[in-house]
Design a protein around this motif. Structure first.
Motif, short mmCIF file in Angstrom:
data_model
loop_
_atom_site.label_atom_id
_atom_site.label_comp_id
_atom_site.label_asym_id
_atom_site.label_seq_id
_atom_site.Cartn_x
_atom_site.Cartn_y
_atom_site.Cartn_z
N GLN A 75 0.84 -1.24 -0.04
CA GLN A 75 -0.16 0.03 -0.11
C GLN A 75 0.76 1.18 -0.17
N GLU A 76 1.91 1.23 0.83
CA GLU A 76 2.82 2.36 1.04
C GLU A 76 3.42 2.63 -0.55
N ARG A 77 3.73 1.46 -0.88
CA ARG A 77 4.38 1.43 -2.36
C ARG A 77 3.68 2.25 -3.34
N ARG A 78 2.28 1.96 -3.38
CA ARG A 78 1.53 2.46 -4.32
C ARG A 78 0.98 3.80 -3.97
N ASP A 79 0.97 4.12 -2.70
CA ASP A 79 0.69 5.54 -2.39
C ASP A 79 2.13 6.53 -2.77
N PHE A 80 3.20 5.89 -2.42
CA PHE A 80 4.37 6.89 -2.72
C PHE A 80 4.39 7.04 -4.35
N LEU A 81 4.27 6.05 -5.10
CA LEU A 81 4.31 6.25 -6.59
C LEU A 81 3.27 6.96 -7.04
N LYS A 82 1.95 7.36 -6.40
CA LYS A 82 1.09 8.13 -6.99
C LYS A 82 1.20 9.38 -6.64
N VAL A 83 1.88 9.71 -5.29
CA VAL A 83 2.23 10.92 -4.99
C VAL A 83 3.40 11.48 -5.76
N PHE A 84 4.24 10.80 -6.16
CA PHE A 84 5.62 11.01 -7.05
C PHE A 84 5.13 11.56 -8.47
N THR A 85 4.18 10.55 -9.00
CA THR A 85 4.10 10.81 -10.48
C THR A 85 3.21 12.12 -10.68
N GLU A 86 2.10 12.11 -9.60
CA GLU A 86 1.17 13.15 -9.72
C GLU A 86 1.57 14.51 -9.35
N ARG A 87 2.47 14.73 -8.18
CA ARG A 87 2.85 15.96 -7.51
C ARG A 87 4.32 16.23 -7.67
#
Length: 539
Positions: free
Chosen positions: A117-129
Protein backbone atom coordinates in the motif's frame (compact mmCIF):
# COMPACT_ATOMS: atom_id res chain seq x y z
CA UNK A 1 46.23 89.47 36.17
CA UNK A 2 42.54 88.95 36.93
CA UNK A 3 41.53 88.77 33.28
CA UNK A 4 44.36 86.33 32.64
CA UNK A 5 43.13 84.09 35.45
CA UNK A 6 39.65 84.19 33.99
CA UNK A 7 41.00 83.21 30.60
CA UNK A 8 42.81 80.28 32.21
CA UNK A 9 39.58 79.17 33.91
CA UNK A 10 37.61 79.58 30.70
CA UNK A 11 40.14 77.49 28.77
CA UNK A 12 41.16 74.91 31.39
CA UNK A 13 37.81 73.98 32.90
CA UNK A 14 36.05 73.19 29.59
CA UNK A 15 39.15 71.26 28.54
CA UNK A 16 38.94 69.13 31.70
CA UNK A 17 35.22 68.54 31.15
CA UNK A 18 35.76 67.59 27.50
CA UNK A 19 38.66 65.30 28.39
CA UNK A 20 36.55 63.61 31.08
CA UNK A 21 33.72 63.19 28.58
CA UNK A 22 36.04 61.67 25.98
CA UNK A 23 37.59 59.36 28.57
CA UNK A 24 34.16 58.25 29.77
CA UNK A 25 32.96 57.71 26.20
CA UNK A 26 35.91 55.55 25.19
CA UNK A 27 35.81 53.66 28.48
CA UNK A 28 32.16 52.79 27.91
CA UNK A 29 32.94 51.84 24.32
CA UNK A 30 35.79 49.62 25.53
CA UNK A 31 33.50 47.91 28.03
CA UNK A 32 30.91 47.30 25.34
CA UNK A 33 33.56 46.11 22.91
CA UNK A 34 34.86 43.64 25.50
CA UNK A 35 31.32 42.34 26.04
CA UNK A 36 30.80 42.05 22.28
CA UNK A 37 34.07 40.18 21.87
CA UNK A 38 33.08 37.73 24.61
CA UNK A 39 29.74 37.24 22.90
CA UNK A 40 31.40 36.83 19.51
CA UNK A 41 33.72 34.18 20.95
CA UNK A 42 30.77 32.12 22.18
CA UNK A 43 28.91 32.67 18.92
CA UNK A 44 31.94 31.62 16.87
CA UNK A 45 32.31 28.32 18.73
CA UNK A 46 28.54 27.71 18.40
CA UNK A 47 28.70 28.49 14.67
CA UNK A 48 31.52 26.01 14.20
CA UNK A 49 29.43 23.37 15.95
CA UNK A 50 26.29 24.00 13.89
CA UNK A 51 28.32 23.93 10.65
CA UNK A 52 29.81 20.62 11.65
CA UNK A 53 26.42 19.04 12.38
CA UNK A 54 24.80 20.37 9.21
CA UNK A 55 27.69 19.11 7.09
CA UNK A 56 27.47 15.75 8.81
CA UNK A 57 23.79 15.31 7.88
CA UNK A 58 24.45 16.55 4.35
CA UNK A 59 27.31 14.15 3.88
CA UNK A 60 25.29 11.19 5.19
CA UNK A 61 22.50 11.86 2.69
CA UNK A 62 24.85 12.42 -0.24
CA UNK A 63 26.85 9.29 0.63
CA UNK A 64 23.62 7.25 0.66
CA UNK A 65 22.68 8.70 -2.75
CA UNK A 66 26.01 7.81 -4.29
CA UNK A 67 25.90 4.29 -2.87
CA UNK A 68 22.43 3.65 -4.28
CA UNK A 69 23.07 5.23 -7.68
CA UNK A 70 26.28 3.23 -8.01
CA UNK A 71 24.31 -0.06 -7.86
CA UNK A 72 22.04 0.78 -10.82
CA UNK A 73 22.51 -1.27 -13.99
CA UNK A 74 20.82 0.66 -16.77
CA UNK A 75 20.92 -2.48 -18.91
CA UNK A 76 18.53 -4.09 -16.43
CA UNK A 77 16.77 -1.22 -14.57
CA UNK A 78 13.93 -3.49 -13.52
CA UNK A 79 16.44 -5.51 -11.43
CA UNK A 80 17.18 -2.55 -9.12
CA UNK A 81 15.18 -4.16 -6.34
CA UNK A 82 17.35 -7.26 -6.42
CA UNK A 83 20.64 -5.34 -6.34
CA UNK A 84 19.77 -2.57 -3.85
CA UNK A 85 17.37 -3.95 -1.27
CA UNK A 86 19.73 -6.55 0.23
CA UNK A 87 22.30 -3.79 0.90
CA UNK A 88 19.89 -0.91 1.64
CA UNK A 89 19.97 -1.15 5.44
CA UNK A 90 23.75 -0.91 5.47
CA UNK A 91 24.64 1.51 2.66
CA UNK A 92 21.58 3.76 2.56
CA UNK A 93 19.47 3.44 5.74
CA UNK A 94 17.51 6.65 5.08
CA UNK A 95 16.50 5.74 1.47
CA UNK A 96 12.95 4.43 1.46
CA UNK A 97 12.36 3.96 -2.27
CA UNK A 98 14.35 4.03 -5.50
CA UNK A 99 13.17 4.60 -9.11
CA UNK A 100 14.67 4.61 -12.59
CA UNK A 101 12.88 6.76 -15.20
CA UNK A 102 13.37 7.15 -18.90
CA UNK A 103 13.43 10.50 -20.71
CA UNK A 104 9.67 10.41 -21.00
CA UNK A 105 9.11 9.99 -17.27
CA UNK A 106 8.11 6.34 -17.51
CA UNK A 107 9.14 4.16 -14.55
CA UNK A 108 11.69 1.58 -15.75
CA UNK A 109 12.56 0.23 -12.30
CA UNK A 110 11.08 0.69 -8.83
CA UNK A 111 12.15 -0.67 -5.45
CA UNK A 112 10.64 0.24 -2.08
CA UNK A 113 11.36 -0.91 1.45
CA UNK A 114 7.71 -0.66 2.44
CA UNK A 115 4.36 -2.39 2.25
CA UNK A 116 2.43 -2.77 -1.01
CA UNK A 117 0.00 0.00 0.00
CA UNK A 118 2.82 2.40 0.86
CA UNK A 119 4.49 1.49 -2.43
CA UNK A 120 1.37 2.46 -4.37
CA UNK A 121 0.78 5.62 -2.33
CA UNK A 122 4.30 6.94 -2.84
CA UNK A 123 4.28 6.17 -6.55
CA UNK A 124 1.03 8.06 -6.92
CA UNK A 125 2.30 11.13 -5.02
CA UNK A 126 5.55 11.02 -6.95
CA UNK A 127 4.06 10.81 -10.41
CA UNK A 128 1.20 13.25 -9.80
CA UNK A 129 2.76 15.91 -7.60
CA UNK A 130 6.51 15.57 -7.16
CA UNK A 131 7.62 14.72 -10.69
CA UNK A 132 6.07 17.82 -12.33
CA UNK A 133 8.12 20.01 -9.96
CA UNK A 134 11.46 18.36 -10.68
CA UNK A 135 11.84 19.65 -14.29
CA UNK A 136 14.18 16.77 -15.08
CA UNK A 137 14.68 17.74 -18.71
CA UNK A 138 16.59 20.85 -17.61
CA UNK A 139 19.06 19.06 -15.41
CA UNK A 140 22.64 18.57 -16.56
CA UNK A 141 23.96 15.07 -16.95
CA UNK A 142 25.76 13.69 -13.85
CA UNK A 143 24.75 16.45 -11.43
CA UNK A 144 23.27 15.30 -8.12
CA UNK A 145 20.27 17.38 -7.10
CA UNK A 146 17.77 17.33 -4.24
CA UNK A 147 14.17 18.34 -3.89
CA UNK A 148 12.80 19.03 -0.38
CA UNK A 149 9.15 19.96 -0.04
CA UNK A 150 5.98 19.14 1.88
CA UNK A 151 3.11 17.40 0.08
CA UNK A 152 -0.12 16.56 1.88
CA UNK A 153 1.43 17.50 5.25
CA UNK A 154 4.28 15.05 4.66
CA UNK A 155 7.87 16.15 4.16
CA UNK A 156 9.60 14.54 1.16
CA UNK A 157 13.31 14.56 0.34
CA UNK A 158 14.02 13.45 -3.23
CA UNK A 159 17.55 12.94 -4.61
CA UNK A 160 17.89 12.70 -8.38
CA UNK A 161 20.51 12.64 -11.12
CA UNK A 162 20.29 12.68 -14.90
CA UNK A 163 22.44 10.05 -16.68
CA UNK A 164 22.91 9.10 -20.34
CA UNK A 165 22.63 5.51 -21.62
CA UNK A 166 22.78 4.53 -25.28
CA UNK A 167 22.14 8.10 -26.33
CA UNK A 168 19.07 8.54 -24.17
CA UNK A 169 18.54 10.38 -20.87
CA UNK A 170 17.63 8.37 -17.83
CA UNK A 171 16.92 9.59 -14.31
CA UNK A 172 17.85 7.97 -11.02
CA UNK A 173 15.48 8.89 -8.18
CA UNK A 174 15.96 8.18 -4.44
CA UNK A 175 13.30 8.91 -1.85
CA UNK A 176 14.71 9.55 1.64
CA UNK A 177 12.55 8.83 4.67
CA UNK A 178 12.58 12.13 6.59
CA UNK A 179 10.92 10.39 9.51
CA UNK A 180 13.94 8.07 9.75
CA UNK A 181 16.24 11.13 9.75
CA UNK A 182 14.21 12.68 12.58
CA UNK A 183 14.16 9.48 14.64
CA UNK A 184 17.61 8.06 14.03
CA UNK A 185 19.96 10.71 12.62
CA UNK A 186 19.17 13.90 14.54
CA UNK A 187 19.33 12.26 18.04
CA UNK A 188 22.87 11.02 17.34
CA UNK A 189 24.18 14.46 16.33
CA UNK A 190 24.61 15.85 19.85
CA UNK A 191 25.28 12.78 21.94
CA UNK A 192 28.48 14.32 23.28
CA UNK A 193 27.22 17.93 23.45
CA UNK A 194 23.83 17.56 25.11
CA UNK A 195 25.15 18.92 28.40
CA UNK A 196 26.56 22.00 26.70
CA UNK A 197 24.02 23.00 24.07
CA UNK A 198 20.32 23.09 23.31
CA UNK A 199 19.19 22.43 19.72
CA UNK A 200 16.19 21.90 17.46
CA UNK A 201 15.25 21.71 13.78
CA UNK A 202 12.55 24.00 12.38
CA UNK A 203 11.00 24.52 8.95
CA UNK A 204 10.62 27.69 6.90
CA UNK A 205 7.57 28.69 8.95
CA UNK A 206 9.55 28.25 12.17
CA UNK A 207 7.49 25.22 13.10
CA UNK A 208 9.25 22.59 15.14
CA UNK A 209 10.43 19.53 13.22
CA UNK A 210 12.64 17.99 15.85
CA UNK A 211 14.00 18.85 19.30
CA UNK A 212 12.87 21.19 22.04
CA UNK A 213 9.79 23.28 21.47
CA UNK A 214 11.88 26.40 21.96
CA UNK A 215 15.35 27.26 23.13
CA UNK A 216 14.68 29.30 26.26
CA UNK A 217 16.00 32.84 26.48
CA UNK A 218 18.92 32.30 24.11
CA UNK A 219 18.71 35.78 22.63
CA UNK A 220 21.61 36.67 20.37
CA UNK A 221 23.35 33.41 21.31
CA UNK A 222 20.93 31.38 19.16
CA UNK A 223 22.73 30.29 15.96
CA UNK A 224 20.86 28.73 13.05
CA UNK A 225 21.93 27.33 9.68
CA UNK A 226 19.88 25.92 6.83
CA UNK A 227 20.86 22.56 5.32
CA UNK A 228 22.32 23.93 2.07
CA UNK A 229 21.60 21.27 -0.60
CA UNK A 230 19.59 18.42 0.87
CA UNK A 231 17.06 19.31 3.60
CA UNK A 232 17.06 22.96 2.56
CA UNK A 233 13.51 23.43 3.81
CA UNK A 234 14.75 22.89 7.36
CA UNK A 235 17.10 24.81 9.63
CA UNK A 236 19.24 23.52 12.49
CA UNK A 237 19.35 25.87 15.53
CA UNK A 238 21.83 25.63 18.40
CA UNK A 239 22.35 27.74 21.55
CA UNK A 240 24.63 27.26 24.58
CA UNK A 241 22.70 26.08 27.61
CA UNK A 242 24.35 28.82 29.62
CA UNK A 243 22.99 31.43 27.18
CA UNK A 244 20.53 32.97 29.72
CA UNK A 245 23.33 33.24 32.25
CA UNK A 246 25.65 34.75 29.64
CA UNK A 247 22.99 37.30 28.68
CA UNK A 248 22.45 38.32 32.30
CA UNK A 249 26.18 38.38 33.00
CA UNK A 250 26.90 40.45 29.91
CA UNK A 251 24.14 42.93 30.75
CA UNK A 252 25.34 43.17 34.35
CA UNK A 253 28.93 43.64 33.22
CA UNK A 254 28.04 46.43 30.82
CA UNK A 255 25.77 48.02 33.41
CA UNK A 256 28.36 47.77 36.18
CA UNK A 257 31.20 49.12 34.09
CA UNK A 258 29.00 51.84 32.63
CA UNK A 259 27.81 52.76 36.12
CA UNK A 260 31.38 52.94 37.45
CA UNK A 261 32.51 54.97 34.47
CA UNK A 262 29.45 57.20 34.78
CA UNK A 263 30.14 57.67 38.49
CA UNK A 264 33.77 58.57 37.77
CA UNK A 265 32.64 60.99 35.09
CA UNK A 266 30.08 62.50 37.46
CA UNK A 267 32.75 62.95 40.13
CA UNK A 268 35.00 64.67 37.60
CA UNK A 269 32.14 66.91 36.50
CA UNK A 270 31.29 67.67 40.12
CA UNK A 271 34.92 68.58 40.73
CA UNK A 272 34.93 70.81 37.67
CA UNK A 273 31.62 72.31 38.74
CA UNK A 274 33.00 72.97 42.21
CA UNK A 275 36.05 74.64 40.71
CA UNK A 276 33.83 76.81 38.55
CA UNK A 277 31.61 77.62 41.54
CA UNK A 278 34.62 78.41 43.75
CA UNK A 279 36.19 80.56 41.04
CA UNK A 280 32.97 82.46 40.37
CA UNK A 281 32.27 82.87 44.07
CA UNK A 282 35.82 84.06 44.74
CA UNK A 283 35.62 86.50 41.86
CA UNK A 284 32.25 87.78 43.07
CA UNK A 285 33.54 88.04 46.63
CA UNK A 286 36.57 89.99 45.46
CA UNK A 287 34.27 92.36 43.58
CA UNK A 288 32.09 92.77 46.67
CA UNK A 289 35.14 93.40 48.83
CA UNK A 290 36.34 96.05 46.43
CA UNK A 291 32.92 97.67 46.52
CA UNK A 292 32.87 97.34 50.31
CA UNK A 293 36.20 99.12 50.60
CA UNK A 294 35.00 101.88 48.28
CA UNK A 295 31.74 102.30 50.21
CA UNK A 296 33.42 102.27 53.61
CA UNK A 297 35.99 104.78 52.37
CA UNK A 298 33.19 107.03 51.20
CA UNK A 299 31.28 106.57 54.46
CA UNK A 300 34.40 107.48 56.45
CA UNK A 301 35.34 110.36 54.24
CA UNK A 302 32.02 112.23 54.59
CA UNK A 303 31.92 112.58 58.41
CA UNK A 304 35.67 113.21 58.56
CA UNK A 305 35.33 116.02 56.05
CA UNK A 306 32.44 117.53 58.02
CA UNK A 307 34.30 117.24 61.34
CA UNK A 308 37.44 118.76 59.87
CA UNK A 309 35.60 121.64 58.18
CA UNK A 310 33.64 122.70 61.26
CA UNK A 311 36.61 122.15 63.57
CA UNK A 312 38.77 124.46 61.44
CA UNK A 313 36.01 127.08 61.44
CA UNK A 314 35.85 126.95 65.23
CA UNK A 315 39.63 126.91 65.65
CA UNK A 316 40.18 129.96 63.45
CA UNK A 317 37.66 131.95 65.48
CA UNK A 318 35.65 132.97 62.47
CA UNK A 319 32.41 131.93 64.15
CA UNK A 320 31.56 134.53 66.75
CA UNK A 321 27.86 133.76 67.22
CA UNK A 322 27.50 131.53 70.26
CA UNK A 323 24.43 129.76 68.86
CA UNK A 324 26.31 128.88 65.69
CA UNK A 325 29.28 127.65 67.69
CA UNK A 326 26.93 125.39 69.63
CA UNK A 327 25.30 124.22 66.39
CA UNK A 328 28.70 123.43 64.86
CA UNK A 329 29.76 121.52 67.94
CA UNK A 330 26.57 119.46 67.76
CA UNK A 331 27.31 118.65 64.11
CA UNK A 332 30.82 117.59 65.04
CA UNK A 333 29.42 115.38 67.82
CA UNK A 334 26.83 113.79 65.51
CA UNK A 335 29.36 113.05 62.76
CA UNK A 336 31.79 111.69 65.33
CA UNK A 337 29.10 109.33 66.61
CA UNK A 338 28.33 108.32 63.04
CA UNK A 339 32.03 107.72 62.40
CA UNK A 340 32.35 105.72 65.62
CA UNK A 341 29.33 103.57 64.73
CA UNK A 342 30.74 102.83 61.29
CA UNK A 343 34.12 101.85 62.69
CA UNK A 344 32.46 99.71 65.38
CA UNK A 345 30.49 97.95 62.62
CA UNK A 346 33.64 97.17 60.68
CA UNK A 347 35.56 96.02 63.77
CA UNK A 348 32.69 93.87 65.05
CA UNK A 349 32.16 92.35 61.63
CA UNK A 350 35.89 91.56 61.37
CA UNK A 351 35.88 89.93 64.82
CA UNK A 352 32.81 87.85 63.94
CA UNK A 353 34.37 86.76 60.62
CA UNK A 354 37.44 85.52 62.51
CA UNK A 355 35.22 83.74 65.06
CA UNK A 356 36.68 85.73 67.95
CA UNK A 357 33.64 87.74 68.98
CA UNK A 358 32.23 86.99 72.44
CA UNK A 359 29.17 88.39 74.16
CA UNK A 360 28.55 89.29 77.79
CA UNK A 361 25.06 87.92 78.38
CA UNK A 362 22.93 89.54 81.06
CA UNK A 363 19.22 89.74 81.70
CA UNK A 364 17.73 93.04 80.67
CA UNK A 365 14.75 94.95 79.39
CA UNK A 366 14.59 94.63 75.61
CA UNK A 367 12.30 97.65 75.26
CA UNK A 368 14.83 99.79 77.14
CA UNK A 369 17.75 98.83 74.87
CA UNK A 370 15.64 99.49 71.76
CA UNK A 371 14.64 102.90 73.14
CA UNK A 372 18.34 103.69 73.77
CA UNK A 373 19.17 102.79 70.17
CA UNK A 374 16.44 105.13 68.92
CA UNK A 375 17.67 107.90 71.23
CA UNK A 376 21.22 107.43 69.94
CA UNK A 377 19.87 108.03 66.45
CA UNK A 378 17.93 111.10 67.54
CA UNK A 379 20.35 113.63 66.02
CA UNK A 380 20.36 111.93 62.62
CA UNK A 381 16.60 111.52 62.71
CA UNK A 382 16.08 115.19 63.41
CA UNK A 383 18.53 116.20 60.70
CA UNK A 384 16.77 113.98 58.16
CA UNK A 385 13.40 115.18 59.46
CA UNK A 386 12.31 111.61 60.14
CA UNK A 387 9.94 110.24 62.75
CA UNK A 388 10.34 106.98 64.65
CA UNK A 389 7.36 105.38 66.37
CA UNK A 390 8.02 102.81 69.12
CA UNK A 391 5.22 100.47 70.21
CA UNK A 392 5.48 97.74 72.84
CA UNK A 393 2.71 95.12 72.53
CA UNK A 394 2.08 93.15 75.67
CA UNK A 395 4.31 92.67 78.67
CA UNK A 396 7.67 91.42 77.39
CA UNK A 397 9.61 89.30 79.94
CA UNK A 398 13.31 89.76 80.57
CA UNK A 399 15.69 88.62 77.84
CA UNK A 400 19.35 87.64 78.12
CA UNK A 401 21.49 89.64 75.72
CA UNK A 402 24.70 91.56 75.27
CA UNK A 403 23.66 95.21 75.53
CA UNK A 404 26.24 96.61 73.13
CA UNK A 405 25.60 93.87 70.55
CA UNK A 406 21.81 94.29 70.55
CA UNK A 407 22.22 98.09 70.58
CA UNK A 408 24.45 97.78 67.50
CA UNK A 409 21.97 95.42 65.79
CA UNK A 410 18.98 97.74 66.33
CA UNK A 411 21.01 100.78 65.24
CA UNK A 412 21.91 98.96 62.02
CA UNK A 413 18.23 98.27 61.39
CA UNK A 414 17.38 101.90 61.99
CA UNK A 415 20.23 103.00 59.74
CA UNK A 416 19.00 100.66 57.03
CA UNK A 417 15.42 101.98 57.34
CA UNK A 418 16.68 105.57 57.13
CA UNK A 419 18.73 104.91 53.98
CA UNK A 420 16.12 102.94 52.05
CA UNK A 421 12.84 104.14 53.56
CA UNK A 422 12.55 107.07 51.14
CA UNK A 423 12.07 109.53 53.98
CA UNK A 424 9.07 107.65 55.42
CA UNK A 425 8.14 107.15 59.06
CA UNK A 426 9.96 104.31 60.76
CA UNK A 427 7.86 102.02 62.94
CA UNK A 428 9.55 99.95 65.66
CA UNK A 429 7.46 97.26 67.36
CA UNK A 430 8.36 95.05 70.31
CA UNK A 431 6.03 92.07 70.64
CA UNK A 432 5.76 89.06 72.91
CA UNK A 433 5.41 85.49 71.68
CA UNK A 434 5.11 82.27 73.69
CA UNK A 435 8.84 81.60 73.70
CA UNK A 436 10.41 84.61 71.99
CA UNK A 437 10.36 88.36 72.02
CA UNK A 438 10.16 90.02 68.60
CA UNK A 439 11.61 93.32 67.46
CA UNK A 440 10.33 94.61 64.12
CA UNK A 441 11.62 97.66 62.25
CA UNK A 442 9.46 98.80 59.35
CA UNK A 443 9.84 101.56 56.80
CA UNK A 444 7.39 102.72 54.16
CA UNK A 445 9.81 102.78 51.25
CA UNK A 446 9.70 100.76 48.02
CA UNK A 447 10.38 97.46 49.81
CA UNK A 448 12.70 94.63 48.81
CA UNK A 449 12.00 92.31 45.84
CA UNK A 450 11.08 88.80 47.01
CA UNK A 451 14.04 87.18 45.28
CA UNK A 452 16.43 89.20 47.47
CA UNK A 453 14.88 88.34 50.84
CA UNK A 454 17.26 85.46 51.60
CA UNK A 455 20.36 87.20 50.28
CA UNK A 456 20.15 90.58 52.00
CA UNK A 457 21.80 89.04 55.08
CA UNK A 458 24.86 87.93 53.08
CA UNK A 459 28.04 89.89 53.66
CA UNK A 460 28.67 92.74 51.23
CA UNK A 461 25.34 92.05 49.46
CA UNK A 462 23.31 95.07 48.41
CA UNK A 463 19.99 95.05 46.55
CA UNK A 464 20.23 96.54 43.06
CA UNK A 465 17.00 98.40 42.59
CA UNK A 466 15.79 101.96 42.68
CA UNK A 467 15.96 102.06 46.43
CA UNK A 468 19.65 101.21 46.59
CA UNK A 469 20.91 104.59 45.45
CA UNK A 470 22.00 105.29 49.03
CA UNK A 471 25.52 104.17 49.76
CA UNK A 472 26.31 101.57 52.36
CA UNK A 473 28.95 99.08 53.41
CA UNK A 474 26.82 96.00 52.77
CA UNK A 475 27.65 94.49 56.16
CA UNK A 476 24.89 95.95 58.32
CA UNK A 477 22.27 93.20 57.93
CA UNK A 478 24.94 90.52 57.84
CA UNK A 479 26.21 91.79 61.20
CA UNK A 480 22.65 91.83 62.54
CA UNK A 481 22.08 88.22 61.53
CA UNK A 482 25.34 87.05 63.13
CA UNK A 483 24.57 88.87 66.39
CA UNK A 484 21.02 87.54 66.65
CA UNK A 485 22.06 83.98 65.83
CA UNK A 486 24.70 84.20 68.58
CA UNK A 487 21.82 85.09 70.92
CA UNK A 488 19.94 81.94 69.84
CA UNK A 489 17.47 83.94 67.81
CA UNK A 490 16.78 84.61 64.16
CA UNK A 491 16.55 87.55 61.76
CA UNK A 492 14.43 87.72 58.60
CA UNK A 493 13.03 90.26 56.19
CA UNK A 494 9.69 90.59 54.43
CA UNK A 495 7.60 93.17 52.63
CA UNK A 496 4.91 94.70 54.81
CA UNK A 497 1.30 95.12 53.82
CA UNK A 498 0.73 98.56 52.38
CA UNK A 499 4.33 98.83 51.18
CA UNK A 500 7.75 99.05 52.69
CA UNK A 501 10.17 96.52 54.14
CA UNK A 502 10.04 95.00 57.62
CA UNK A 503 13.04 93.40 59.28
CA UNK A 504 12.27 91.22 62.31
CA UNK A 505 14.42 89.83 65.10
CA UNK A 506 13.50 87.07 67.54
CA UNK A 507 15.21 86.58 70.91
CA UNK A 508 14.35 83.77 73.37
CA UNK A 509 13.22 84.65 76.86
CA UNK A 510 15.89 84.42 79.55
CA UNK A 511 14.50 81.22 81.11
CA UNK A 512 15.00 79.47 77.71
CA UNK A 513 18.27 80.99 76.57
CA UNK A 514 20.56 78.86 78.74
CA UNK A 515 24.32 79.13 78.62
CA UNK A 516 26.83 80.96 80.80
CA UNK A 517 27.89 84.55 80.86
CA UNK A 518 29.54 84.45 77.45
CA UNK A 519 28.34 82.88 74.24
CA UNK A 520 30.57 82.53 71.15
CA UNK A 521 29.34 83.07 67.61
CA UNK A 522 29.50 79.38 66.69
CA UNK A 523 27.46 78.26 69.72
CA UNK A 524 24.08 78.48 67.96
CA UNK A 525 22.90 78.42 64.35
CA UNK A 526 19.21 78.56 63.48
CA UNK A 527 18.17 79.05 59.87
CA UNK A 528 14.87 77.19 60.11
CA UNK A 529 12.70 80.15 61.10
CA UNK A 530 10.92 81.12 64.31
CA UNK A 531 10.29 78.39 66.88
CA UNK A 532 7.36 76.26 65.66
CA UNK A 533 5.39 76.62 68.89
CA UNK A 534 5.32 80.42 68.85
CA UNK A 535 1.93 82.00 68.34
CA UNK A 536 3.58 84.86 66.41
CA UNK A 537 5.20 83.94 63.10
CA UNK A 538 6.86 85.83 60.31
CA UNK A 539 4.20 88.41 59.57
Amino acid sequence: MEWRSRLVYLALIPAIAIAAGILGYFSIQSARQFARESEQSVLASTLVLVDEKVDRVEQMIITSDEAVFHLVDLERPQAVSDTWQPLAERISPSVRAFLVLDDGGEVLGYACRCSAQERRDFLKVFTERILPNLELERERIGVLRHHHRTYADTSYLISYRAVRHEGRRHYLIAHHDTGFIEREVFPTLFVHEEERVSYNVVDDDNRLVYGQSRIARAGDYLVGRRFPTTLYGWRLQIAPKQAPELIVRGAEQVYTESALIGLSFAIVLLGVGFLIYAAVKESRLNALRSEFIANVSHELKTPLSVVRMFSEMLMTGRVRDEKKREQYLQIIARESERLTALIDNVLDFSAIERGKQTYQMREGDLADIVARAIDTFRYRLERENLEVKLEVIGEVPAVRFDEQAILLAVMNLLDNAMKYGAGSTIEVTIERGRRHAYVRVRDHGPGIPDEHHKRVFERFYRVRNGASSARGSGIGLSLVKRIIEAHRGRAWVENAEGGGARVSLSLPFSNLAGGGPTVGLSSWRNDAGPPPDDDIGER
